[in-house]
Design a protein around this motif. Sequence first.
Motif, PDB file in Angstrom:
ATOM      1  N   ILE A   1      -9.052  39.941 -16.309  1.00 47.07           N
ATOM      2  CA  ILE A   1      -8.536  40.001 -14.937  1.00 47.07           C
ATOM      3  C   ILE A   1      -9.521  40.741 -14.029  1.00 47.07           C
ATOM      4  O   ILE A   1      -9.783  40.319 -12.889  1.00 47.07           O
ATOM      5  N   SER A   2     -10.100  41.821 -14.528  1.00 50.04           N
ATOM      6  CA  SER A   2     -11.051  42.600 -13.727  1.00 50.04           C
ATOM      7  C   SER A   2     -12.314  41.794 -13.436  1.00 50.04           C
ATOM      8  O   SER A   2     -12.866  41.872 -12.322  1.00 50.04           O
TER       9      SER A   2
ATOM     10  N   ALA B   1     -11.532  39.320 -10.766  1.00 50.62           N
ATOM     11  CA  ALA B   1     -11.359  40.034  -9.497  1.00 50.62           C
ATOM     12  C   ALA B   1     -12.705  40.402  -8.881  1.00 50.62           C
ATOM     13  O   ALA B   1     -12.862  40.383  -7.647  1.00 50.62           O
TER      14      ALA B   1
END
Length: 457
Positions: free
Chosen positions: A439-440, A443
């Motif tokens: 997810i990071s 992002a």
Amino acid sequence: MKKEIKAKVKWSNAFWVANMVELLERAAYYGVFIVITLYLSRILGFNDIQAAAIAGIFSACLYLLPTFAGALADKIGFRNSMLLAFSLLTAGYAGLGIFPTMLESSGLVEYSMTTKFTGLQENRIRYGIIPIMALIVFGGAFIKSVISGTVAKETTPENRAKGFSIFYSMVNIGAFSGKTIVKPLREAMGNEGLITLNYFSATMTLLALVAIFFFYRSAQHAGEGKTFRQIWTAFIKVCTNGRLIMLIIIITGFWMVQHQLYATMPKYVLRLAGEGASPSWYANVNPLVVVLTVNFVTRMMRKRTALTSMTVGMFIMPVSALCMSYGNVLDPARMIIGMHPVAFMMVVGIIFQGLAETFISPRFLEYFSLQAPGGEEGLYLGFSHLHSFLSSILGFGLSGFLLDKYCPEPALFASPAEWAAAASHAHYIWYYFGVIALISAIALIIYGQATKRTDRK
């Protein structure tokens, strides 16, 4: 012309002294931190959740306070800040060794060479370790901002990436040295080695204190002597920089996984691979990989932006977490080059983790330093460590609950069979962190595109 170019890339005395004391400080810190949860559990009797919470808050404060310590360091000067810092660190590390020994000699606890201090489980006196750890927090808070701030002050925009590459090599040489001493101490002294290694750390920071006192001199004094009103104005300016705040939040995902070298890995490996495992040496693979590859990666990515380099590293992290999880799926009876499968796959995962770090950390510090006006390097570089504040709180907190749920303390079970059943899905822990890393990474891509669009406008 050639002489002029050579002069531009010559590093100052302050640059090298700062890097050398950073090596000593990292050796001290990682020697203790790699086994901090073991120290809290095996020596002082805290359970998994308590030990993770204390270690997480300790680490979080160590990364939160540089935001304020960096601003103060800009005012009082980097040399004075380092003298104060290493004095506090020496007292703190010595205190970690003295505290349990004092408890034993006072008769408040009993000590077993094969197990741990006992009698503290229901005794509030064990929380006396917290003010001792606070000394390390306050000392370390200055170091975080001042050393990286010195690198920023003593370099130019043209050679800053190279300067932070050297700095990060020193960080990891120190980390490697500190972690190396843990295994021989535990083999020679059992759990008592968890106490003795604190004296090693105190010696390292004392040497750094002496080095700063006699050898640190800098011609860069911009920003010193500011009023507190000026410091506060600069601090508000950094705190309201939405671009930097968002980047810190995204990079937190990387550091949540990275912190599992200290939060989860030691207990996970010892419980699944046995007491003969060497978590401190496995963790040493990380700084070894960084030292061997960071200069090569920096040169390879020198024509790429800092954000591009960080994005590459972020996508390596989910691979790291998946490798760490795979060891518990393999047959535990089948050794791999003499190692338990859990230990072997942990090392493989740490290799990927170290490689990711070479793409991310030096460029992250470079990115932040280039945002800093002259005389505010300490403030900005202190602020850059907020990602580790967030990841310490979240990463250690999550680790305690995941260990308790999927890989609990074997001593809590009546038989090995009951424990084996309870820990059959221990590898699920790494799935959680793999998802966080992915997810990071996504992002950061979105962040990069958004900032490009804003800059074009």
